[in-house]
Write a protein that holds these residues in place. Structure first.
Motif, PDB file in Angstrom:
ATOM      1  N   PRO A  39       0.797  -1.229   0.000  1.00  0.00           N
ATOM      2  CA  PRO A  39       0.000   0.000   0.000  1.00  0.00           C
ATOM      3  C   PRO A  39       0.828   1.276   0.000  1.00  0.00           C
ATOM      4  N   CYS A  40       2.029   1.232   0.588  1.00  0.00           N
ATOM      5  CA  CYS A  40       2.880   2.431   0.595  1.00  0.00           C
ATOM      6  C   CYS A  40       3.352   2.751  -0.822  1.00  0.00           C
ATOM      7  N   THR A  53      -4.099  -6.702  10.241  1.00  0.00           N
ATOM      8  CA  THR A  53      -4.508  -6.689   8.839  1.00  0.00           C
ATOM      9  C   THR A  53      -5.641  -7.673   8.574  1.00  0.00           C
ATOM     10  N   ILE A  89       0.981   0.006   8.250  1.00  0.00           N
ATOM     11  CA  ILE A  89      -0.070   0.508   7.359  1.00  0.00           C
ATOM     12  C   ILE A  89      -0.907   1.547   8.097  1.00  0.00           C
TER      13      ILE A  89
END
Length: 362
Positions: free
Chosen positions: A97-98, A204, A196
Motif C-alpha cells: 500500500p505504501c 490486517t 499501514i
C-alpha cells in the motif's frame, strides 16, 4: 523554482522542506488529509497522516516561514489505496500500500494538482537520490542504504520523476535528525512512522475480515492434495506465511508448513514445506522504465521484491505482457501482487532500471 513540499508531520519531510527553502526555492508546505475520520489512522509513533501529524507539519512550516495548507485527499486515498488494497487481497495477491500511495497519491494526485497551480516540483522526505541527465531521470538508492526508499519510488513514471525532488538522498538519518535539532524543529526526535496507516490496530486480517466477510475454503497439502483444515478467507494469508495457519496436526516429517499459493476462486490455500518456497522465475506486468527505454533483452541486473529486502542477481527480458525475470538463486516468499524492482549491477547496484508488478512465479 516554485516547490510544493509534502509535509507529513515527520522529521524527514520537515528537513526536506527546510533544504528546499535554503536552496532558494519558493516553497509552500502542504499536508495531505487522507482520512475523513482521522481517528481511524494510526497515531503517535505509528502514524503518518493523523491530526497530530498535521499540527506538527504546520509548526514546522511556521518555523521555516513558508505558507502551509492542508489538502483533503481522503476520497481519492480511499479509492486508490484502501479499496485497491482490499481488492488485491481478495484476489489472492499481496500488495504494497505504501508503494500505491506514492504512485497514486503523492506523485499522481498531488503532483497533478501542484502542476495545475503552477508549481514546478514536489519535494518529499524520501530517502533516494534523483538526477535528470539530458532529460532522462536517474533514480538511485540513498546514501543511507538502511533507510533507502528507492524501491517504493520505482513505480513512478519518468514524467513524475522529472518534477520530483528528494533533498535527503545524500544524507544519513542521524544527520537529518541533527539538522532538525539545529533548526529548532520540534519533530527532531519524533519516531518514524511504520506499518499501514489505515489499519489503526495493526491487525490486517481483522481489517480485511471487516471489509470482505468470511469466504470459507480449505487448507490443502500441495503434494498430496489432502485437506488439512479450513479457513475463513484467502485474504488472511500470504505466500511464505508460517504462523497462524490453523492446522492442528504437524506435518508427517515434523517440519513446519508454509503457504505456497493462494487460489481465490476455489478458496484453496496450498501449504507445504520450505523446500517448495524457492522461486527462480518471475512474470510481471505493468513495467515502468524511468529512462522511458525498455531494457535490451536480456539484461543482467539485481532484483528486489521487498522494500527493505535483499537483492539477488537476475536476468530480465521484456515480453509481450510485461517483463520476465530469472533469478540467479531462489528467493522465498515471492507473491503475486508484490513489485519486483530491477537495479543495475554496476555502480554498486544502486541505479533503478525499472519495476513491474508480479503476476506469476515458478
Amino acid at each position: 523554482m516554485r516547490v510544493l513540499a509534502a509535509m507529513s508531520g515527520g522529521v524527514d519531510s520537515a528537513v526536506a522542506a527546510a533544504r528546499a527553502v535554503e536552496a532558494g526555492h519558493d516553497v509552500t508546505g502542504v499536508h495531505l488529509a487522507l482520512s475523513a475520520k482521522p481517528g481511524t489512522l494510526r497515531t503517535g509513533a505509528r502514524g503518518c497522516c493523523t491530526v497530530e501529524d498535521s499540527r506538527d507539519a504546520r509548526r514546522a512550516a511556521d518555523i521555516l516561514g513558508i505558507p502551509f495548507y492542508v489538502w483533503d485527499f481522503a476520497e481519492r486515498f480511499t479509492e486508490e489505496v484502501v479499496e485497491s488494497f482490499v481488492g488485491e487481497y481478495a484476489a489472492g495477491r499481496t500488495p504494497n500500500p505504501c508503494m500505491t500511495c506514492n504512485e497514486k497519491i503523492k506523485f499522481e494526485a498531488l503532483l497533478e494538482k501542484a502542476m495545475g497551480l503552477g508549481f514546478d516540483a514536489v519535494a518529499t522526505g524520501h530517502y533516494a537520490r534523483l538526477s535528470v541527465v539530458d532529460g532522462t531521470p536517474l533514480l538511485r538508492r540513498s546514501r543511507d542504504t538502511g533507510k533507502d526508499q528507492s524501491y517504493v519510488l520505482a513505480s513512478l513514471t519518468p514524467e513524475q520523476l522529472r518534477h520530483a525532488m528528494f533533498p535527503l538522498g545524500d544524507s544519513w538519518k542521524s544527520e537529518v535528525r541533527a539538522e532538525a535539532d539545529e533548526r529548532d524543529l520540534a519533530v527532531a526526535q519524533k519516531p518514524d512512522s511504520h506499518d499501514i496507516c489505515f489499519i489503526p490496530d495493526g491487525d490486517t486480517k481483522k481489517f480485511l475480515d471487516s471489509r470482505l466477510g468470511e469466504r470459507p475454503g480449505n487448507l490443502v497439502d500441495a503434494e498430496s492434495g489432502a485437506v488439512l483444515g479450513e479457513h475463513t478467507g484467502v485474504h488472511g494469508f500470504t505466500v511464505g506465511q508460517r504462523k497462524g495457519l490453523g492446522i492442528d496436526a504437524p506435518a508427517p516429517d515434523g517440519r513446519p508448513r508454509y503457504v505456497l499459493s493462494l487460489e481465490p476462486v476455489s478458496g484453496d490455500v496450498k501449504v507445504g514445506n520450505a523446500d517448495h518456497l524457492g522461486v527462480t522465475d518471475i512474470d510481471a506486468t505493468r513495467p515502468i522504465w524511468p529512462s522511458e527505454q525498455p531494457l535490451p533483452a536480456p539484461t543482467e541486473c539485481r532484483a528486489q521484491i521487498r522494500a527493505h529486502g535483499d537483492t539477488v542477481g537476475a536476468t530480465a527480458e521484456v515480453t509481450e505482457s510485461g517483463v520476465s525475470v530469472r533469478l540467479a538463486e531462489p528467493m522465498e516468499g515471492v507473491a503475486p501482487g508484490q513489485s519486483v524492482v530491477l537495479y543495475s549491477p554496476e555502480d554498486e547496484g544502486d541505479l533503478v532500471l525499472g519495476s513491474a508488478v508480479i503476476s506469476a512465479t515458478r
